[in-house]
Design a protein around this motif. Structure first.
Motif, PDB file in Angstrom:
ATOM      1  N   VAL A  78       0.014  -0.730  -2.102  1.00 19.03           N
ATOM      2  CA  VAL A  78      -0.519  -1.387  -3.294  1.00 19.03           C
ATOM      3  C   VAL A  78       0.522  -1.338  -4.407  1.00 19.03           C
ATOM      4  CG1 VAL A  78      -2.916  -0.834  -2.699  1.00 19.03           C
ATOM      5  CG2 VAL A  78      -1.651   0.682  -4.225  1.00 19.03           C
ATOM      6  N   LEU A  79       0.452  -2.299  -5.283  1.00 20.90           N
ATOM      7  CA  LEU A  79       1.240  -2.244  -6.512  1.00 20.90           C
ATOM      8  C   LEU A  79       0.500  -1.310  -7.450  1.00 20.90           C
ATOM      9  CD1 LEU A  79       2.062  -6.018  -6.869  1.00 20.90           C
ATOM     10  CD2 LEU A  79       3.745  -4.177  -6.713  1.00 20.90           C
ATOM     11  N   ALA A  80       1.186  -0.264  -7.910  1.00 22.08           N
ATOM     12  CA  ALA A  80       0.517   0.726  -8.752  1.00 22.08           C
ATOM     13  C   ALA A  80       1.485   1.243  -9.809  1.00 22.08           C
ATOM     14  CB  ALA A  80       0.025   1.892  -7.900  1.00 22.08           C
ATOM     15  N   GLU A  81       0.925   1.765 -10.867  1.00 21.64           N
ATOM     16  CA  GLU A  81       1.742   2.420 -11.877  1.00 21.64           C
ATOM     17  C   GLU A  81       1.799   3.901 -11.530  1.00 21.64           C
ATOM     18  OE1 GLU A  81       1.129   3.530 -16.405  1.00 21.64           O
ATOM     19  OE2 GLU A  81       1.292   1.349 -16.132  1.00 21.64           O
ATOM     20  N   LEU A  82       3.007   4.375 -11.239  1.00 20.85           N
ATOM     21  CA  LEU A  82       3.211   5.779 -10.906  1.00 20.85           C
ATOM     22  C   LEU A  82       4.122   6.388 -11.966  1.00 20.85           C
ATOM     23  CD1 LEU A  82       3.786   5.477  -7.042  1.00 20.85           C
ATOM     24  CD2 LEU A  82       1.639   5.904  -8.266  1.00 20.85           C
ATOM     25  N   ASP A  83       3.600   7.334 -12.697  1.00 18.11           N
ATOM     26  CA  ASP A  83       4.319   7.977 -13.799  1.00 18.11           C
ATOM     27  C   ASP A  83       4.922   6.932 -14.745  1.00 18.11           C
ATOM     28  OD1 ASP A  83       5.164  10.169 -15.319  1.00 18.11           O
ATOM     29  OD2 ASP A  83       7.073  10.316 -14.257  1.00 18.11           O
ATOM     30  N   GLY A  84       4.129   5.921 -15.055  1.00 17.34           N
ATOM     31  CA  GLY A  84       4.528   4.921 -16.035  1.00 17.34           C
ATOM     32  C   GLY A  84       5.397   3.787 -15.508  1.00 17.34           C
ATOM     33  N   GLN A  85       5.706   3.792 -14.211  1.00 18.51           N
ATOM     34  CA  GLN A  85       6.570   2.758 -13.638  1.00 18.51           C
ATOM     35  C   GLN A  85       5.805   1.956 -12.584  1.00 18.51           C
ATOM     36  OE1 GLN A  85       9.824   2.108 -14.585  1.00 18.51           O
ATOM     37  NE2 GLN A  85       9.299   3.584 -16.175  1.00 18.51           N
ATOM     38  N   PRO A  86       5.984   0.632 -12.553  1.00 16.68           N
ATOM     39  CA  PRO A  86       5.368  -0.145 -11.470  1.00 16.68           C
ATOM     40  C   PRO A  86       6.103   0.140 -10.156  1.00 16.68           C
ATOM     41  CG  PRO A  86       6.703  -1.562 -12.869  1.00 16.68           C
ATOM     42  CD  PRO A  86       6.742  -0.199 -13.485  1.00 16.68           C
ATOM     43  N   GLU A  87       5.358   0.442  -9.119  1.00 19.95           N
ATOM     44  CA  GLU A  87       5.942   0.799  -7.822  1.00 19.95           C
ATOM     45  C   GLU A  87       5.080   0.223  -6.701  1.00 19.95           C
ATOM     46  OE1 GLU A  87       8.769   2.363  -7.500  1.00 19.95           O
ATOM     47  OE2 GLU A  87       9.003   3.846  -9.103  1.00 19.95           O
ATOM     48  N   TYR A  88       5.687   0.090  -5.541  1.00 20.95           N
ATOM     49  CA  TYR A  88       4.939  -0.175  -4.318  1.00 20.95           C
ATOM     50  C   TYR A  88       4.548   1.190  -3.775  1.00 20.95           C
ATOM     51  CZ  TYR A  88       6.448  -5.029  -4.463  1.00 20.95           C
ATOM     52  OH  TYR A  88       6.652  -6.333  -4.841  1.00 20.95           O
ATOM     53  N   ASP A  89       3.260   1.449  -3.744  1.00 19.30           N
ATOM     54  CA  ASP A  89       2.727   2.765  -3.405  1.00 19.30           C
ATOM     55  C   ASP A  89       2.094   2.744  -2.020  1.00 19.30           C
ATOM     56  OD1 ASP A  89       1.838   5.446  -3.789  1.00 19.30           O
ATOM     57  OD2 ASP A  89      -0.092   4.725  -4.559  1.00 19.30           O
ATOM     58  N   LEU A  90       2.617   3.568  -1.135  1.00 18.94           N
ATOM     59  CA  LEU A  90       2.059   3.740   0.211  1.00 18.94           C
ATOM     60  C   LEU A  90       1.029   4.856   0.144  1.00 18.94           C
ATOM     61  CD1 LEU A  90       2.018   3.423   3.315  1.00 18.94           C
ATOM     62  CD2 LEU A  90       3.937   5.019   3.389  1.00 18.94           C
ATOM     63  N   GLY A  91      -0.179   4.555   0.569  1.00 11.47           N
ATOM     64  CA  GLY A  91      -1.225   5.567   0.539  1.00 11.47           C
ATOM     65  C   GLY A  91      -2.052   5.543   1.800  1.00 11.47           C
ATOM     66  N   PHE A  92      -2.741   6.636   2.029  1.00  9.18           N
ATOM     67  CA  PHE A  92      -3.601   6.747   3.212  1.00  9.18           C
ATOM     68  C   PHE A  92      -4.692   7.769   2.963  1.00  9.18           C
ATOM     69  CE2 PHE A  92       0.402   9.005   3.632  1.00  9.18           C
ATOM     70  CZ  PHE A  92      -0.013  10.336   3.744  1.00  9.18           C
ATOM     71  N   ILE A  93      -5.810   7.544   3.604  1.00 10.17           N
ATOM     72  CA  ILE A  93      -6.928   8.488   3.630  1.00 10.17           C
ATOM     73  C   ILE A  93      -7.401   8.513   5.072  1.00 10.17           C
ATOM     74  CG2 ILE A  93      -9.289   8.972   2.873  1.00 10.17           C
ATOM     75  CD1 ILE A  93      -8.660   7.291   0.335  1.00 10.17           C
ATOM     76  N   VAL A  94      -7.524   9.703   5.627  1.00 12.91           N
ATOM     77  CA  VAL A  94      -8.000   9.852   6.999  1.00 12.91           C
ATOM     78  C   VAL A  94      -9.234  10.757   6.971  1.00 12.91           C
ATOM     79  CG1 VAL A  94      -7.434  10.670   9.321  1.00 12.91           C
ATOM     80  CG2 VAL A  94      -5.674   9.570   7.934  1.00 12.91           C
ATOM     81  N   ALA A  95     -10.296  10.328   7.626  1.00 10.75           N
ATOM     82  CA  ALA A  95     -11.522  11.132   7.709  1.00 10.75           C
ATOM     83  C   ALA A  95     -11.191  12.502   8.295  1.00 10.75           C
ATOM     84  CB  ALA A  95     -12.555  10.420   8.570  1.00 10.75           C
ATOM     85  N   LYS A  96     -11.813  13.539   7.738  1.00 12.23           N
ATOM     86  CA  LYS A  96     -11.454  14.925   8.070  1.00 12.23           C
ATOM     87  C   LYS A  96     -11.509  15.224   9.572  1.00 12.23           C
ATOM     88  CE  LYS A  96     -16.027  16.969   7.325  1.00 12.23           C
ATOM     89  NZ  LYS A  96     -16.885  15.959   6.734  1.00 12.23           N
ATOM     90  N   GLU A  97     -12.391  14.575  10.298  1.00 12.24           N
ATOM     91  CA  GLU A  97     -12.488  14.879  11.737  1.00 12.24           C
ATOM     92  C   GLU A  97     -11.285  14.365  12.530  1.00 12.24           C
ATOM     93  OE1 GLU A  97     -15.715  11.725  10.813  1.00 12.24           O
ATOM     94  OE2 GLU A  97     -14.821  13.457   9.837  1.00 12.24           O
ATOM     95  N   PHE A  98     -10.416  13.594  11.881  1.00 11.93           N
ATOM     96  CA  PHE A  98      -9.219  13.074  12.551  1.00 11.93           C
ATOM     97  C   PHE A  98      -7.934  13.697  12.005  1.00 11.93           C
ATOM     98  CE2 PHE A  98     -12.566  10.016  13.110  1.00 11.93           C
ATOM     99  CZ  PHE A  98     -12.507   9.796  14.470  1.00 11.93           C
ATOM    100  N   TRP A  99      -8.070  14.712  11.158  1.00  8.33           N
ATOM    101  CA  TRP A  99      -6.902  15.400  10.614  1.00  8.33           C
ATOM    102  C   TRP A  99      -6.152  16.114  11.732  1.00  8.33           C
ATOM    103  CZ3 TRP A  99      -8.936  18.204   5.594  1.00  8.33           C
ATOM    104  CH2 TRP A  99      -9.242  17.241   4.618  1.00  8.33           C
ATOM    105  N   GLY A 100      -4.844  16.226  11.568  1.00  3.88           N
ATOM    106  CA  GLY A 100      -4.021  17.007  12.488  1.00  3.88           C
ATOM    107  C   GLY A 100      -3.727  16.320  13.807  1.00  3.88           C
ATOM    108  N   LYS A 101      -4.009  15.041  13.909  1.00  2.00           N
ATOM    109  CA  LYS A 101      -3.800  14.304  15.163  1.00  2.00           C
ATOM    110  C   LYS A 101      -2.661  13.282  15.063  1.00  2.00           C
ATOM    111  CE  LYS A 101      -8.756  14.644  16.306  1.00  2.00           C
ATOM    112  NZ  LYS A 101      -8.643  15.963  16.836  1.00  2.00           N
ATOM    113  N   GLY A 102      -1.973  13.257  13.924  1.00  4.34           N
ATOM    114  CA  GLY A 102      -0.854  12.343  13.749  1.00  4.34           C
ATOM    115  C   GLY A 102      -1.239  10.919  13.389  1.00  4.34           C
ATOM    116  N   MET A 103      -2.501  10.690  13.096  1.00  3.95           N
ATOM    117  CA  MET A 103      -2.964   9.333  12.777  1.00  3.95           C
ATOM    118  C   MET A 103      -2.343   8.823  11.477  1.00  3.95           C
ATOM    119  SD  MET A 103      -4.872   8.526  15.291  1.00  3.95           S
ATOM    120  CE  MET A 103      -6.176   8.966  16.419  1.00  3.95           C
ATOM    121  N   ALA A 104      -2.317   9.669  10.445  1.00  2.00           N
ATOM    122  CA  ALA A 104      -1.751   9.248   9.159  1.00  2.00           C
ATOM    123  C   ALA A 104      -0.270   8.927   9.309  1.00  2.00           C
ATOM    124  CB  ALA A 104      -1.967  10.331   8.104  1.00  2.00           C
ATOM    125  N   THR A 105       0.458   9.751  10.064  1.00  2.97           N
ATOM    126  CA  THR A 105       1.893   9.511  10.257  1.00  2.97           C
ATOM    127  C   THR A 105       2.122   8.198  10.990  1.00  2.97           C
ATOM    128  OG1 THR A 105       2.281  11.896  10.324  1.00  2.97           O
ATOM    129  CG2 THR A 105       4.031  10.486  11.189  1.00  2.97           C
TER     130      THR A 105
END
Length: 172
Positions: free
Chosen positions: A82-109
């Motif tokens: 997403v285009l987001a303001e990070l510390d006052g600067q416009p940036e292309y921001d890569l983000g992710f949210i993974v449901a807790k039951e799928f943590w530690g399985k390399g899905m986010a990576t």
């Protein structure tokens, strides 16, 4: 037919659809999954997240995409740019949210690497950033695994004024 944007070994990343609020809210309202955010989302907050991303697809051609397990067909989180303001600067921001039951399985990576490649090869983005709470060690490991390096620390007014790490990678 759902629009698949990216496919990895175990995941499909695709545009959300307006009727997927239930699956999305189950993830965004979970207090463990959302522990590094200001608060778990209310139903209204999840609906706003969904609507914002639907709008981003139209406006920018990208946004946060549903992260779907190929084996189950279940939405297990989201990932995208997403285009987001990070510390006052416009940036292309890569983000992710993974449901807790799928943590530690390399899905986010897996999802983050695919999004990074997409940003550079398909969108022509020259610089990609990611930001996370200082104590979100799992997110830091994901970002470091895909080649991002810590650029700075700042106090994040958008997240409880906590210390936040900004990571970045340049497309050579």
């Amino acid at each position: 037919m759902k629009k698949i944007v990216l496919e990895t070994e175990r995941l499909l990343l695709r545009a959300y659809e307006a009727d997927e609020i239930g699956a999305l809210h189950a993830i965004l309202s979970d207090p463990v999954t959302m522990q590094y955010w200001p608060a778990p989302f209310t139903l209204e907050g999840s609906q706003q997240w969904l609507n914002t991303n639907l709008k981003r697809y139209e406006t920018n051609g990208f946004g946060r995409w549903a992260m779907v397990s190929k084996s189950s067909g279940q939405i297990i989180g989201d990932c995208g740019i997403v285009l987001a303001e990070l510390d006052g600067q416009p940036e292309y921001d890569l983000g992710f949210i993974v449901a807790k039951e799928f943590w530690g399985k390399g899905m986010a990576t897996e999802a983050a690497e695919a999004c990074k490649q997409y940003a550079f090869s398909q969108l022509g983005i020259k610089r990609l950033c990611a930001n996370m709470a200082f104590d979100h060690h799992a997110s830091r490991r994901v970002i470091e695994k895909i080649g991002m390096t810590k650029e700075k620390e700042y106090v994040n007014a958008r997240n409880r004024n906590i210390l936040t790490f900004l990571y970045a990678i340049e497309n050579d």
